[in-house]
Design an enzyme around this catalytic site. Structure first.
Site, PDB file in Angstrom:
ATOM      1  N   GLU A  46      -9.759   3.007  -6.969  1.00 33.31           N
ATOM      2  CA  GLU A  46      -9.577   4.196  -7.933  1.00 33.31           C
ATOM      3  C   GLU A  46      -8.180   4.365  -8.115  1.00 33.31           C
ATOM      4  O   GLU A  46      -7.187   3.918  -7.476  1.00 33.31           O
ATOM      5  CB  GLU A  46     -10.186   5.437  -7.092  1.00 33.31           C
ATOM      6  CG  GLU A  46     -11.615   5.780  -7.552  1.00 33.31           C
ATOM      7  CD  GLU A  46     -12.540   5.158  -6.600  1.00 33.31           C
ATOM      8  OE1 GLU A  46     -13.572   5.419  -7.131  1.00 33.31           O
ATOM      9  OE2 GLU A  46     -12.342   4.628  -5.649  1.00 33.31           O
ATOM     10  N   THR A  47      -7.847   4.749  -9.610  1.00 30.57           N
ATOM     11  CA  THR A  47      -6.576   5.258  -9.703  1.00 30.57           C
ATOM     12  C   THR A  47      -6.748   6.740 -10.233  1.00 30.57           C
ATOM     13  O   THR A  47      -7.819   7.072 -10.796  1.00 30.57           O
ATOM     14  CB  THR A  47      -6.081   4.552 -11.175  1.00 30.57           C
ATOM     15  OG1 THR A  47      -5.966   3.123 -10.704  1.00 30.57           O
ATOM     16  CG2 THR A  47      -4.924   5.037 -11.551  1.00 30.57           C
TER      17      THR A  47
END
Length: 263
Positions: A46-47
């Site tokens: 995830e970002t």
């Protein structure tokens, strides 16, 4: 214009363990297609993208493939970055406005505690292909609005899983949580999390999965406070607590990389 981006290992106090997430604090709104491209470039599970608001921060999470509705480790990483950079005072609560409503984080000494919605599961039939893709016989199968939850007979069975990710990606769910009681006395349960359908074969440590695991094990073990161990290759430990319709997720975090986006 350059834009700072930080990589944080979440649910660990040691670099290169736990779950890495990238965190980007935006000075202005950016469109979802740009955020998706950045997440694909970072190539982490995830970002997180933050945008300051008068009453906290807007927060969105992207895997390399899709935007997701709930993510624990990237929220913990985001709170860590806000305190580390001085955007929030040490005693100030981090408030995040997300697709899953208002989420908060507070500091508890060296730990960060997240306040997330509980996402309990209901018993369900195993969907076609799930058991074959896992290569293990479940003791229990449940389903919540995000994932399937599969209980196996013991920690060794969870640790030794070698799923067929191509077949697992065909299961109609965000991911598959696999869990059992822990074989270690100071930990209550273990888990692994597989999400090939959203571009993450195995997530190292999954905060949002513990929104389902906490009520599941709290009911079975007859206790509200538990210690969880996600036994991926990187691994991570969480302190979790069921509080009505909410789950408190405790973890640590460490910054490992600071950089600048040039595009």
């Amino acid at each position: 214009m350059t834009l700072p981006i930080v990589q944080v290992d979440a649910f660990t106090s040691e670099p290169f363990l736990g779950n890495p997430a990238a965190v980007c604090v935006l000075p202005e709104d950016r469109d979802a297609s740009w955020m998706q491209k950045v997440a694909r470039e970072m190539n982490l599970s995830e970002t997180a993208f933050l945008r300051e608001r008068p009453d906290g921060f807007g927060l969105r999470w992207f895997t390399p493939a899709v935007e997701v509705d709930l993510c624990g480790h990237a929220t913990l990483a985001s709170a860590h970055v806000l305190w580390e950079t001085g955007r929030l005072a040490p005693a100030e609560t981090a408030r995040f406005h997300t697709r899953s409503g208002l989420l908060t984080a507070v500091r508890r000494g060296d730990w960060i505690e997240l306040d997330f919605p509980s996402t309990p599961n209901e018993p369900a039939e195993a969907p076609p292909g799930l058991v074959e893709a896992l290569g293990a016989t479940p003791r229990y199968v449940g389903r919540n609005r995000f994932d399937y939850l599969v209980e196996l007979e013991g920690e060794d069975a969870v640790r030794n899983l070698r799923p067929d990710f191509t077949r697992l990606a065909a299961v109609a769910a965000r991911g598959i949580i696999v869990t059992s009681r822990s074989a270690t006395p100071d930990r209550d349960f273990v888990s692994r999390f597989f999400a090939p359908a959203v571009g993450v074969n195995e997530d190292p440590v999954t905060g949002s999965a513990h929104c389902a695991l906490t009520p599941f094990w709290s009911q079975r073990l007859k206790k509200d406070k538990l210690v969880a161990h996600q036994i991926s290759q990187r691994g991570g430990v969480l302190k979790v607590q069921l509080d009505g319709a909410r789950v408190h997720l405790g973890g640590q975090a460490v910054t490992v990389l600071r950089g600048e986006l040039l595009a």
